[in-house]
Design a protein around this motif. Sequence first.
Motif, PDB file in Angstrom:
ATOM      1  N   GLN A 127       0.796  -1.224   0.000  1.00 38.43           N
ATOM      2  CA  GLN A 127       0.000   0.000   0.000  1.00 38.43           C
ATOM      3  C   GLN A 127       0.830   1.275   0.000  1.00 38.43           C
ATOM      4  N   GLY A 128       2.064   1.201   0.436  1.00 40.38           N
ATOM      5  CA  GLY A 128       2.880   2.400   0.533  1.00 40.38           C
ATOM      6  C   GLY A 128       2.476   3.229   1.733  1.00 40.38           C
ATOM      7  N   ASP A 129       2.838   4.498   1.714  1.00 41.69           N
ATOM      8  CA  ASP A 129       2.495   5.416   2.804  1.00 41.69           C
ATOM      9  C   ASP A 129       2.185   6.778   2.191  1.00 41.69           C
ATOM     10  N   LYS A 130       0.911   7.069   2.037  1.00 42.85           N
ATOM     11  CA  LYS A 130       0.501   8.321   1.385  1.00 42.85           C
ATOM     12  C   LYS A 130       0.936   9.547   2.188  1.00 42.85           C
ATOM     13  N   SER A 131       1.007   9.423   3.508  1.00 44.50           N
ATOM     14  CA  SER A 131       1.390  10.575   4.328  1.00 44.50           C
ATOM     15  C   SER A 131       2.823  11.026   4.034  1.00 44.50           C
ATOM     16  N   ARG A 132       3.655  10.108   3.532  1.00 44.26           N
ATOM     17  CA  ARG A 132       5.034  10.454   3.173  1.00 44.26           C
ATOM     18  C   ARG A 132       5.238  10.455   1.661  1.00 44.26           C
ATOM     19  N   ASN A 133       4.142  10.404   0.926  1.00 45.00           N
ATOM     20  CA  ASN A 133       4.213  10.366  -0.537  1.00 45.00           C
ATOM     21  C   ASN A 133       5.120   9.230  -1.008  1.00 45.00           C
ATOM     22  N   MET A 134       4.925   8.055  -0.371  1.00 46.69           N
ATOM     23  CA  MET A 134       5.756   6.894  -0.654  1.00 46.69           C
ATOM     24  C   MET A 134       4.901   5.839  -1.368  1.00 46.69           C
ATOM     25  N   PRO A 135       5.185   5.561  -2.626  1.00 44.63           N
ATOM     26  CA  PRO A 135       4.385   4.569  -3.344  1.00 44.63           C
ATOM     27  C   PRO A 135       4.650   3.157  -2.832  1.00 44.63           C
ATOM     28  N   ALA A 136       3.698   2.278  -3.042  1.00 45.82           N
ATOM     29  CA  ALA A 136       3.868   0.876  -2.679  1.00 45.82           C
ATOM     30  C   ALA A 136       4.912   0.228  -3.579  1.00 45.82           C
ATOM     31  N   CYS A 137       5.667  -0.700  -3.029  1.00 42.02           N
ATOM     32  CA  CYS A 137       6.626  -1.452  -3.840  1.00 42.02           C
ATOM     33  C   CYS A 137       5.908  -2.146  -4.998  1.00 42.02           C
ATOM     34  N   ALA A 138       4.707  -2.655  -4.700  1.00 45.48           N
ATOM     35  CA  ALA A 138       3.953  -3.414  -5.696  1.00 45.48           C
ATOM     36  C   ALA A 138       3.494  -2.556  -6.869  1.00 45.48           C
ATOM     37  N   SER A 139       3.447  -1.246  -6.683  1.00 40.76           N
ATOM     38  CA  SER A 139       2.989  -0.388  -7.774  1.00 40.76           C
ATOM     39  C   SER A 139       4.011  -0.300  -8.901  1.00 40.76           C
ATOM     40  N   CYS A 140       5.258  -0.659  -8.620  1.00 36.59           N
ATOM     41  CA  CYS A 140       6.290  -0.694  -9.672  1.00 36.59           C
ATOM     42  C   CYS A 140       6.768  -2.117  -9.959  1.00 36.59           C
ATOM     43  N   HIS A 141       6.894  -2.913  -8.910  1.00 36.60           N
ATOM     44  CA  HIS A 141       7.473  -4.254  -9.062  1.00 36.60           C
ATOM     45  C   HIS A 141       6.432  -5.323  -9.359  1.00 36.60           C
ATOM     46  N   GLY A 142       5.191  -4.909  -9.565  1.00 33.49           N
ATOM     47  CA  GLY A 142       4.135  -5.842  -9.934  1.00 33.49           C
ATOM     48  C   GLY A 142       3.339  -6.321  -8.737  1.00 33.49           C
ATOM     49  N   LYS A 143       2.067  -6.613  -8.965  1.00 33.63           N
ATOM     50  CA  LYS A 143       1.182  -7.028  -7.871  1.00 33.63           C
ATOM     51  C   LYS A 143       1.677  -8.285  -7.183  1.00 33.63           C
ATOM     52  N   SER A 144       2.270  -9.199  -7.947  1.00 32.38           N
ATOM     53  CA  SER A 144       2.796 -10.429  -7.352  1.00 32.38           C
ATOM     54  C   SER A 144       4.245 -10.280  -6.922  1.00 32.38           C
TER      55      SER A 144
END
Length: 239
Positions: free
Chosen positions: A133-150
């Motif tokens: 999910q990342g951390d929206k409060s720190r503007n940090m995207p989820a790892c899965a958003s770049c490295h794939g859902k799996s």
Amino acid sequence: MNFIFRLKTRLLHLLLVLPVMALAQPAQKVPDTLEQRLKACTACHGAEGRAGSDGYYPRIAGKPAGYLYKQLLNFRDGKRSYPAMAYMVAHMSDAYLKEIAGYFANQHPPYSAPLPSEASASVLEQGRLLVLQGDKSRNMPACASCHGKSMTGLAPYIPGLLGLPRDYLIAQLGAWQTGSRKAHAPDCMQQVASKLKPQDIAAVSSWLAMQKVPDDSIAPVLKADEYAQLPLNCGSVAP
């Protein structure tokens, strides 16, 4: 006495003849195959690139060819710092580095079972949330958003994060933070790593290291129109 004399004579004869016989033997012919030439790689990264046994040298088998090629370039050109790798690729051409990358990208040995984690349930949950999910409060995207859902990566340039040892993951995130590991600008991983706290790195690495790799772990191809959907602009990820 005659027996001793004959024995000494025989030993002297053998000492003189054996070196000559050894020189006369034809030299063993080493096959000139790519697999043979990559023995230096598998000496650390394991047979077929499946990972070293010490938990530090990562699996390179099955990683996207474009990603592997760029990492070899980064070692050769000083963007990544590890003396043994830099020495090995220092005088290799782009074409040969591509050949190495293509070879290991096509290797798919089975993954080892993940080791149980010593991290607490709360630490593992923190890692799971950051990865997925990342951390929206720190503007940090989820790892899965770049490295794939799996989390198995997206070809040709984004690697999977599963099947890697916890200590290796910690070391690489630390290297991004300190700048000892770099990529082409804009360096998106450096941007992400700079926002991670030590406890974040421990949590993410612990959670990733204990995940089982799915049976179909081959990274799907990121289509040209999907690059714009990535949360960050990455210089190392280009259509």
